[in-house]
Scaffold this active site. Sequence first.
Site, short mmCIF file in Angstrom:
data_model
loop_
_atom_site.label_atom_id
_atom_site.label_comp_id
_atom_site.label_asym_id
_atom_site.label_seq_id
_atom_site.Cartn_x
_atom_site.Cartn_y
_atom_site.Cartn_z
N ASP A 52 0.84 -1.19 0.00
CA ASP A 52 0.00 0.00 0.00
C ASP A 52 0.88 1.25 0.00
O ASP A 52 1.70 1.43 0.90
CB ASP A 52 -0.89 -0.02 1.25
CG ASP A 52 -1.69 1.26 1.41
OD1 ASP A 52 -1.91 1.95 0.40
OD2 ASP A 52 -2.10 1.55 2.56
N ASN A 91 -0.32 4.55 -0.19
CA ASN A 91 -0.91 5.81 0.27
C ASN A 91 -1.66 5.72 1.60
O ASN A 91 -2.43 6.61 1.95
CB ASN A 91 -1.85 6.38 -0.81
CG ASN A 91 -3.00 5.43 -1.10
OD1 ASN A 91 -3.03 4.31 -0.58
ND2 ASN A 91 -3.94 5.87 -1.89
N ASP A 126 -4.13 3.93 2.70
CA ASP A 126 -5.56 3.63 2.84
C ASP A 126 -5.81 2.16 3.21
O ASP A 126 -6.96 1.72 3.30
CB ASP A 126 -6.35 4.01 1.57
CG ASP A 126 -6.01 3.13 0.39
OD1 ASP A 126 -5.05 2.32 0.49
OD2 ASP A 126 -6.69 3.23 -0.65
N ASP A 135 -1.75 -1.27 -3.88
CA ASP A 135 -2.07 -0.50 -5.10
C ASP A 135 -0.92 -0.57 -6.09
O ASP A 135 0.14 -1.15 -5.82
CB ASP A 135 -2.40 0.96 -4.73
CG ASP A 135 -1.40 1.53 -3.74
OD1 ASP A 135 -0.19 1.38 -3.99
OD2 ASP A 135 -1.82 2.10 -2.70
N ASP A 151 -4.76 -10.13 -15.98
CA ASP A 151 -5.76 -11.15 -15.71
C ASP A 151 -7.03 -10.80 -16.47
O ASP A 151 -7.67 -9.79 -16.19
CB ASP A 151 -6.02 -11.15 -14.19
CG ASP A 151 -6.52 -12.49 -13.67
OD1 ASP A 151 -7.40 -13.07 -14.33
OD2 ASP A 151 -6.05 -12.92 -12.60
N ASP A 211 -9.10 -16.01 -16.70
CA ASP A 211 -9.92 -16.49 -15.60
C ASP A 211 -11.00 -17.46 -16.08
O ASP A 211 -11.71 -17.17 -17.06
CB ASP A 211 -10.60 -15.26 -14.97
CG ASP A 211 -11.22 -15.54 -13.63
OD1 ASP A 211 -10.49 -15.99 -12.73
OD2 ASP A 211 -12.45 -15.34 -13.49
N GLU A 236 -6.85 -20.53 -16.86
CA GLU A 236 -7.13 -21.17 -15.58
C GLU A 236 -7.97 -22.41 -15.90
O GLU A 236 -9.14 -22.30 -16.23
CB GLU A 236 -7.90 -20.23 -14.65
CG GLU A 236 -8.14 -20.86 -13.29
CD GLU A 236 -9.16 -20.12 -12.44
OE1 GLU A 236 -9.17 -20.35 -11.23
OE2 GLU A 236 -9.98 -19.34 -12.96
N HIS A 277 -3.94 -17.11 -5.34
CA HIS A 277 -4.85 -16.32 -4.50
C HIS A 277 -6.14 -17.06 -4.14
O HIS A 277 -6.96 -16.53 -3.41
CB HIS A 277 -5.19 -15.02 -5.23
CG HIS A 277 -5.99 -15.28 -6.47
ND1 HIS A 277 -5.45 -15.90 -7.57
CD2 HIS A 277 -7.28 -15.05 -6.78
CE1 HIS A 277 -6.37 -16.04 -8.50
NE2 HIS A 277 -7.50 -15.53 -8.04
N ASP A 278 -6.33 -18.28 -4.69
CA ASP A 278 -7.54 -19.06 -4.38
C ASP A 278 -7.23 -20.24 -3.46
O ASP A 278 -8.12 -21.06 -3.22
CB ASP A 278 -8.15 -19.61 -5.68
CG ASP A 278 -8.76 -18.53 -6.54
OD1 ASP A 278 -9.26 -17.53 -5.99
OD2 ASP A 278 -8.72 -18.67 -7.78
C1 GLC Z 1 -11.26 -17.65 -10.66
C2 GLC Z 1 -10.44 -16.72 -9.82
C3 GLC Z 1 -11.15 -16.51 -8.52
C4 GLC Z 1 -12.47 -15.86 -8.82
C5 GLC Z 1 -13.29 -16.69 -9.80
C6 GLC Z 1 -14.42 -15.89 -10.38
O1 GLC Z 1 -11.35 -18.91 -10.12
O2 GLC Z 1 -9.15 -17.20 -9.68
O3 GLC Z 1 -10.41 -15.73 -7.63
O4 GLC Z 1 -13.19 -15.68 -7.65
O5 GLC Z 1 -12.52 -17.10 -10.90
O6 GLC Z 1 -13.95 -14.90 -11.24
CA CA Z 2 -3.51 2.13 -1.24
#
Ligand code: GLC
Ligand code: CA
Length: 556
Positions: A21, A23, A25, A29, A98, A200, A258, A331-332
């Site tokens: 981050d 700034n 908040d 970013d 993405d 995605d 993906e 991230h999942d």
């Molecule tokens: C993919 C992404 C996930 C998202 C889902 C819906 O699986 O990696 O984070 O929630 O698609 O877009």
């Molecule tokens: Ca920020």
Amino acid sequence: MQRNWWKESFVYQIYPRSFMDSNGDGIGDIPGITQKLDYLKDLGVETLWLSPIFKSPNDDNGYDVSDYCDIMDEFGNMDDFDEMLAEMKKRGMRLVLDLVANHSSDEHHWFQEAKKSKDNPYRDYYIWREANPDGSLPNNWQSIFEGPAWEYNEATDDYYLHLFTRKQPDLNWENPKLRKEIYDIMHFWFKKGIDGFRMDVIPFISKREGLPDVPYNDNEPAMISQTNWYANGPRLHEFLHEMHEEVLKHYDCMSVGEGIGVGPDDGVLYVDPERKELNMVYYFDHIYSNRDFKEGGLKDIDWIGFKKIIRDWDEAIPEEKGWNTFYLGNHDQVRSVSCFGNDKEYRVESAKMLATMLLTLRVTPYVYQGEELGMTNTPFSSVEELNDVWILNEYEVFKENGGSEEDFLKHVNTASREHARTPFLWNDKEHAGFTTGKPWLKVNPNYTEINAVKAQQDPGSVFNFYKELIKLRKDHKGLIYGLYNDLTPDSQELFVFSRKGIDGNYLILLNLTDKEKEYVLPSELGLGKLLIGNYEGNNFNGRLKPYQAMVFEIVA
Ligand code: GLC
Ligand code: CA
């Protein structure tokens, strides 16, 4: 052998909301990413994939896009983007964005228009159905994140399809106008100088004709039945080929899908160069190998099954049929060291062992932010600390069924995607140096122990091991392109494999357990120099210490 930059590079994934981050908040970013490029350079990063940075109301943290050609308010603006990209180029880095094109946000102007009337020009950008004559929903499809996949729209007295939340209406790829819009968006970003897209849930873009009911069965988790049914629809490969012809072939870019609901047999159809679709696809099978879909949480890892998955994919996609990927976290998912390693007494050893696996398979490896520090799962102690729409929806259902917060948190703490999203641990200062404000998601309390500054200074850190491995992979093309041979397919405890390439042959020895293990080398095999290892000592004496990892040159 076809050499490509996207085979030789590994991909480092940033979840911008949680990276840095700039700034105060409390939200990561784009200027924050720019500030940290030297850190990434030091690690050896050449290719970066950013989770979505486009305008979004953040129902699903950016995976619900309301404007594909503009930047999310919280992340900055287009000038910030341009500056970040220029700074990346200066450092010889490539950028992958993405592409969330299976669905948009319901706040996208396409949908705002589409929902107004049946004759609106944007109506066919989405998928609409009327209720059945008895008033029931058009079919039995469930959204992956919450209840039925159909949401009522009053103005048109019918329903729109959403495979994810109701704020993520599915786009209608049958409509050539919509496809053209997506291709234009891709050109827009390529012209700015980006180097590729991660796509995605791309297997979902073509829907089965007539949208037939999901054939649920008792032997399979509902989530698996759904994803298999939604994926790989009849026109999928036609669309991907069209995308290749309209967009991808015009740039020296990389594309990775993906591969939700994709197995090795369909996988090859995405990546076979002759078919001219995508470069790579990444699968879920191994990640699910210790998921307990019935009880929630994780179960013991079936390493034999895990290795079979790697073998099956390796065999399905030989050199001439395209290229494979591998990852242990994103991230999942939960943090890889907490899931596949041991985040307690062997955190450092097991994180290094997993890194060795990831960076020596015949694939493009995907490293998730913080993995290079051996970041662990975060102990969540109340539902209030959670943010993810999927988890919070699940909690509602759990509560309705009489479940307690305490029990729910047990699942969350072993198997939720929130762990991947906690802020990056930069230093041992307040909020781990991620922000000077209030972080949007809990910071892992172990940041005084685990953080980037400390890791960079410590020669024995997971970070410095990654750095060494990254360099090793770069210097030894056989570790990238060499043929893969699994020597321990039946072992639940060891993972030993060889790589045979034009510049040399290599043996990778991994102990998957917290116990010392014996391994008898095949008699014909002569070991040369140890290239990297996570314990002291340069020789292999027939035993591997807990989570020991060694990469040798093979001399005979
Ligand atoms: C993919 C992404 C996930 C998202 C889902 C819906 O699986 O990696 O984070 O929630 O698609 O877009
Ligand atoms: Ca920020």
